[in-house]
Design a protein around this motif. Structure first.
Motif, mmCIF file in Angstrom:
data_model
loop_
_atom_site.group_PDB
_atom_site.id
_atom_site.type_symbol
_atom_site.label_atom_id
_atom_site.label_comp_id
_atom_site.label_asym_id
_atom_site.label_seq_id
_atom_site.Cartn_x
_atom_site.Cartn_y
_atom_site.Cartn_z
ATOM 1 N N THR A 1 -2.285 -4.228 -3.107
ATOM 2 C CA THR A 1 -2.863 -4.546 -1.793
ATOM 3 C C THR A 1 -1.810 -4.605 -0.697
ATOM 4 N N ALA A 2 -0.693 -5.267 -0.986
ATOM 5 C CA ALA A 2 0.314 -5.503 0.047
ATOM 6 C C ALA A 2 1.236 -4.313 0.275
ATOM 7 N N LEU A 3 1.468 -3.513 -0.776
ATOM 8 C CA LEU A 3 2.501 -2.490 -0.673
ATOM 9 C C LEU A 3 1.996 -1.065 -0.901
ATOM 10 N N VAL A 4 1.232 -0.856 -1.984
ATOM 11 C CA VAL A 4 0.859 0.513 -2.357
ATOM 12 C C VAL A 4 -0.234 1.070 -1.444
ATOM 13 N N MET A 5 -1.237 0.277 -1.164
ATOM 14 C CA MET A 5 -2.308 0.756 -0.294
ATOM 15 C C MET A 5 -1.793 1.118 1.105
ATOM 16 N N PRO A 6 -0.933 0.289 1.707
ATOM 17 C CA PRO A 6 -0.357 0.708 3.002
ATOM 18 C C PRO A 6 0.486 1.980 2.895
ATOM 19 N N PHE A 7 1.140 2.185 1.741
ATOM 20 C CA PHE A 7 1.924 3.399 1.544
ATOM 21 C C PHE A 7 0.998 4.624 1.530
ATOM 22 N N ILE A 8 -0.122 4.515 0.832
ATOM 23 C CA ILE A 8 -1.093 5.622 0.801
ATOM 24 C C ILE A 8 -1.613 5.902 2.209
ATOM 25 N N GLN A 9 -1.893 4.836 2.958
ATOM 26 C CA GLN A 9 -2.335 5.005 4.346
ATOM 27 C C GLN A 9 -1.252 5.672 5.198
ATOM 28 N N ALA A 10 0.007 5.314 4.949
ATOM 29 C CA ALA A 10 1.115 5.898 5.715
ATOM 30 C C ALA A 10 1.182 7.400 5.517
ATOM 31 N N LEU A 11 0.745 7.877 4.353
ATOM 32 C CA LEU A 11 0.723 9.310 4.087
ATOM 33 C C LEU A 11 -0.491 9.994 4.728
ATOM 34 N N CYS B 1 0.243 2.073 -10.771
ATOM 35 C CA CYS B 1 0.961 0.971 -10.136
ATOM 36 C C CYS B 1 1.334 -0.119 -11.138
ATOM 37 N N LYS B 2 2.472 -0.743 -10.891
ATOM 38 C CA LYS B 2 2.938 -1.881 -11.676
ATOM 39 C C LYS B 2 3.363 -2.985 -10.715
ATOM 40 N N TRP B 3 3.601 -4.159 -11.256
ATOM 41 C CA TRP B 3 4.018 -5.296 -10.439
ATOM 42 C C TRP B 3 5.421 -5.051 -9.892
ATOM 43 N N ASN B 4 5.627 -5.419 -8.628
ATOM 44 C CA ASN B 4 6.912 -5.124 -7.998
ATOM 45 C C ASN B 4 8.040 -6.032 -8.471
ATOM 46 N N GLY B 5 7.732 -7.014 -9.313
ATOM 47 C CA GLY B 5 8.784 -7.881 -9.833
ATOM 48 C C GLY B 5 9.484 -7.322 -11.047
ATOM 49 N N GLY B 6 9.014 -6.173 -11.547
ATOM 50 C CA GLY B 6 9.630 -5.586 -12.742
ATOM 51 C C GLY B 6 10.071 -4.161 -12.501
#
Length: 365
Positions: free
Chosen positions: A29-39, A81-86
């Motif tokens: 929600t916080a990172l990947v979806m905005p990245f897809i929108q940026a494209l 997608c995976k968790w950004n902590g790993g």
């Protein structure tokens, strides 16, 4: 909004909200979806983006890909997608590979929201390659990465041009990595390859060891010479431009010139400067790494700004030292004997330079 500006916003969001992004869903929600929108893709249009895309594998029914990017009712890119902590692992890649076998897409993306790995089936049709042809980190925005990412945006995506470009990028990166390894520690095969071009006699174990050191030195000097050539060309152009636009010398100019008369830039300093530029060209154009020589040390600075010091070079009768600055601009000195040894400090030099680069990027953003 420009792609580079959108990526900066995502990176800043991760920096500000990282402690609250504790799950894979939060990372999406916080990172990947905005990245897809940026494209340029519409997350709310299933003709462009389908979340939880079904990809049934033999003996594994109900398998789902996090996102499928669609075009003409066919998936063109798969995003897992995976968790950004790993970290991204081979197990994660294997999961993406399973989906790739049964879905008619030729680009697969593995991400934790911060790091992105782009894969294709360059080695064997419908089989995900073992290595990505492109890696991208939202915290390391540069012109090269943005230029590559634009190829996967909604308006630019063309699979007939992407696949040849991906193949070229993959092997270019692998060759660069190999050359970097050989620069640090030439192996026997590479040493033999170069030695055969200049040495007609039989290579014994002692002579091979000798030529290994010569090979490393030759590579370092070759890179240093090439950087020197570019530097000399840039300085000549700058000098020509300045001579056209400048007026007569002022008293202040004459004072500076008198001070410079007492400063001698040695070949040792030039060689070390060129090696440092060769290291830093991995993250910034070499023109942004400048040298300012003084009577007590030779300073290497970012964007020709004394307030952005990268390191200092000290040469005296006791030997040579490099003083590298950290995030607090505290200087730590390290000894070295030859300019080629400065590659040992690549990580520290890149860290301070990226700090200045990111600070300027955030300021611009």
């Amino acid at each position: 909004m420009e792609l580079i500006e959108a990526i900066k916003i995502i990176a800043q969001r991760n920096k500000n909200m990282g402690a609250n992004i504790q799950t894979e869903e939060a990372a999406k929600t916080a990172l990947v979806m905005p990245f897809i929108q940026a494209l340029g893709y519409d997350l709310f249009n299933p003709a462009e983006v389908i979340p939880e895309f079904v990809a049934d594998v033999v003996d594994r029914k109900g398998e789902k890909i996090d996102y499928a990017i669609m075009k003409d009712n066919e998936p063109i890119m798969l995003i897992e997608c995976k968790w950004n902590g790993g970290d991204l692992t081979q197990d994660h890649r294997a999961q993406l590979a399973r989906y790739f076998m049964v879905v008619p897409a030729r680009i697969g993306i593995l991400t934790n929201g911060v790091e992105y790995e782009f894969y294709a089936d360059l080695d064997e049709s419908k089989q995900l390659d073992n290595k990505p042809f492109l890696k991208f980190n939202i915290n390391d925005v540069n012109e090269v990465a943005i230029r590559e990412l634009k190829k996967y945006s909604k308006g630019a995506f063309r699979i007939d041009t992407i696949i040849p470009a991906a193949e070229e990028l993959k092997y270019t990166n692998e060759m660069k990595n190999y050359l970097a390894d050989m620069l640090a520690d030439p192996d026997e095969g590479f040493t033999r390859l170069l030695t055969k071009q200049v040495y007609d006699r039989k290579l014994t174990a002692p002579s091979l060891e000798k030529f290994k050191a010569i090979t490393k030195k030759a590579l370092t000097q070759f890179i240093s010479d090439r950087v020197s050539d570019r530097l000399a060309s840039a300085l000549q152009e700058e000098k020509a431009s300045t001579s056209v636009t400048s007026s007569g010398p002022t008293q202040e100019t004459n004072m500076h010139e008198n001070e410079k008369d007492n400063i001698v830039t040695t070949q040792e300093e030039i060689d070390a400067f060129n090696v440092i530029r060769a290291i830093l060209c991995r993250c910034v154009p070499i023109e942004r790494v400048a040298m300012r020589d003084t009577q007590s040390y030779c300073g290497i600075i970012f964007d020709d700004n004394n307030r952005l010091p990268i390191c200092r070079l000290y040469f005296n009768s006791k030997g040579a030292n490099i003083g590298i600055f950290d995030e607090t601009k505290k200087e730590t000195k390290y000894p070295f004997e030859a300019a080629s040894e400065l590659y040992k400090y690549s990580e520290q030099l890149l860290a301070v330079t990226k700090k200045y680069l990111n600070a300027k990027t955030e300021k611009i953003g």
